[in-house]
Design a protein around this motif. Structure first.
Motif, PDB file in Angstrom:
ATOM      1  N   VAL A  91       0.838  -1.198   0.000  1.00  0.00           N
ATOM      2  CA  VAL A  91       0.000   0.000   0.000  1.00  0.00           C
ATOM      3  C   VAL A  91       0.876   1.253   0.000  1.00  0.00           C
ATOM      4  O   VAL A  91       0.579   2.228  -0.697  1.00  0.00           O
ATOM      5  N   GLY A  92       1.963   1.234   0.748  1.00  0.00           N
ATOM      6  CA  GLY A  92       2.874   2.377   0.777  1.00  0.00           C
ATOM      7  C   GLY A  92       3.519   2.641  -0.572  1.00  0.00           C
ATOM      8  O   GLY A  92       3.611   3.784  -1.015  1.00  0.00           O
ATOM      9  N   VAL A  93       3.962   1.579  -1.242  1.00  0.00           N
ATOM     10  CA  VAL A  93       4.586   1.731  -2.557  1.00  0.00           C
ATOM     11  C   VAL A  93       3.576   2.248  -3.571  1.00  0.00           C
ATOM     12  O   VAL A  93       3.876   3.160  -4.355  1.00  0.00           O
ATOM     13  N   ILE A  94       2.380   1.706  -3.557  1.00  0.00           N
ATOM     14  CA  ILE A  94       1.343   2.164  -4.483  1.00  0.00           C
ATOM     15  C   ILE A  94       0.968   3.615  -4.184  1.00  0.00           C
ATOM     16  O   ILE A  94       0.801   4.426  -5.095  1.00  0.00           O
ATOM     17  N   GLY A  95       0.857   3.966  -2.916  1.00  0.00           N
ATOM     18  CA  GLY A  95       0.553   5.346  -2.538  1.00  0.00           C
ATOM     19  C   GLY A  95       1.645   6.306  -2.980  1.00  0.00           C
ATOM     20  O   GLY A  95       1.356   7.405  -3.475  1.00  0.00           O
ATOM     21  N   TYR A  96       2.905   5.909  -2.829  1.00  0.00           N
ATOM     22  CA  TYR A  96       4.010   6.757  -3.269  1.00  0.00           C
ATOM     23  C   TYR A  96       3.984   6.922  -4.784  1.00  0.00           C
ATOM     24  O   TYR A  96       4.223   8.010  -5.298  1.00  0.00           O
ATOM     25  N   TYR A  97       3.705   5.861  -5.499  1.00  0.00           N
ATOM     26  CA  TYR A  97       3.627   5.918  -6.960  1.00  0.00           C
ATOM     27  C   TYR A  97       2.510   6.873  -7.401  1.00  0.00           C
ATOM     28  O   TYR A  97       2.709   7.691  -8.301  1.00  0.00           O
ATOM     29  N   ILE A  98       1.363   6.803  -6.774  1.00  0.00           N
ATOM     30  CA  ILE A  98       0.258   7.711  -7.107  1.00  0.00           C
ATOM     31  C   ILE A  98       0.632   9.148  -6.761  1.00  0.00           C
ATOM     32  O   ILE A  98       0.355  10.074  -7.528  1.00  0.00           O
ATOM     33  N   TYR A  99       1.287   9.348  -5.618  1.00  0.00           N
ATOM     34  CA  TYR A  99       1.738  10.691  -5.227  1.00  0.00           C
ATOM     35  C   TYR A  99       2.693  11.258  -6.269  1.00  0.00           C
ATOM     36  O   TYR A  99       2.581  12.421  -6.663  1.00  0.00           O
ATOM     37  N   ARG A 100       3.653  10.439  -6.715  1.00  0.00           N
ATOM     38  CA  ARG A 100       4.603  10.896  -7.733  1.00  0.00           C
ATOM     39  C   ARG A 100       3.915  11.244  -9.038  1.00  0.00           C
ATOM     40  O   ARG A 100       4.244  12.245  -9.680  1.00  0.00           O
ATOM     41  N   MET A 101       2.938  10.428  -9.449  1.00  0.00           N
ATOM     42  CA  MET A 101       2.203  10.713 -10.678  1.00  0.00           C
ATOM     43  C   MET A 101       1.450  12.036 -10.573  1.00  0.00           C
ATOM     44  O   MET A 101       1.437  12.825 -11.516  1.00  0.00           O
ATOM     45  N   ARG A 102       0.832  12.285  -9.436  1.00  0.00           N
ATOM     46  CA  ARG A 102       0.068  13.526  -9.269  1.00  0.00           C
ATOM     47  C   ARG A 102       0.980  14.740  -9.242  1.00  0.00           C
ATOM     48  O   ARG A 102       0.636  15.812  -9.755  1.00  0.00           O
ATOM     49  N   MET A 103       2.159  14.605  -8.627  1.00  0.00           N
ATOM     50  CA  MET A 103       3.107  15.716  -8.597  1.00  0.00           C
ATOM     51  C   MET A 103       3.627  16.026 -10.002  1.00  0.00           C
ATOM     52  O   MET A 103       3.795  17.183 -10.368  1.00  0.00           O
ATOM     53  N   LYS A 104       3.916  14.997 -10.787  1.00  0.00           N
ATOM     54  CA  LYS A 104       4.372  15.210 -12.168  1.00  0.00           C
ATOM     55  C   LYS A 104       3.278  15.891 -12.991  1.00  0.00           C
ATOM     56  O   LYS A 104       3.559  16.785 -13.780  1.00  0.00           O
ATOM     57  N   LYS A 105       2.047  15.458 -12.780  1.00  0.00           N
ATOM     58  CA  LYS A 105       0.926  16.047 -13.519  1.00  0.00           C
ATOM     59  C   LYS A 105       0.722  17.504 -13.113  1.00  0.00           C
ATOM     60  O   LYS A 105       0.405  18.352 -13.934  1.00  0.00           O
ATOM     61  N   LYS A 106       0.917  17.816 -11.836  1.00  0.00           N
ATOM     62  CA  LYS A 106       0.731  19.175 -11.341  1.00  0.00           C
ATOM     63  C   LYS A 106       1.824  20.111 -11.876  1.00  0.00           C
ATOM     64  O   LYS A 106       1.585  21.277 -12.124  1.00  0.00           O
ATOM     65  N   GLN A 107       3.049  19.581 -12.048  1.00  0.00           N
ATOM     66  CA  GLN A 107       4.148  20.396 -12.547  1.00  0.00           C
ATOM     67  C   GLN A 107       3.992  20.729 -14.028  1.00  0.00           C
ATOM     68  O   GLN A 107       4.498  21.731 -14.491  1.00  0.00           O
ATOM     69  N   GLN A 108       3.308  19.904 -14.779  1.00  0.00           N
ATOM     70  CA  GLN A 108       3.152  20.134 -16.220  1.00  0.00           C
ATOM     71  C   GLN A 108       2.110  21.105 -16.495  1.00  0.00           C
ATOM     72  O   GLN A 108       1.470  21.860 -16.383  1.00  0.00           O
TER      73      GLN A 108
END
Length: 73
Positions: free
Chosen positions: A56-73
């Motif tokens: 769950v932690g790894v999946i949560g971190y992966y989703i967090y990273r995806m959202r941060m990348k999307k927010k930066q673009q």
């Protein structure tokens, strides 16, 4: 509101009678002679409990990273 209070009281009152071990584990590990075996069973339970939390932690971190990348673009 009534149902929320009812559910809360129901789960609090009826969860107190739960035992931590099944009958087979209690019979196999009961007494002072099986301390090493009981410790091994406890370690196995902790090991089995850690794996889902890591996933769950790894999946949560992966989703967090995806959202941060999307927010930066």
């Amino acid at each position: 509101m009534f149902f929320s209070i009812f559910y809360f009281l129901f789960f609090i009152l009826f969860s107190l009678s739960a035992n931590a071990q099944c009958a087979m584990c209690r019979a196999a590990l009961g007494g002072d002679a099986n301390k090493a075996q009981a410790q091994a069973v406890n370690d196995g339970i902790v090991y089995l409990m850690v794996i889902p939390y890591l996933l769950v932690g790894v999946i949560g971190y992966y989703i967090y990273r995806m959202r941060m990348k999307k927010k930066q673009q």
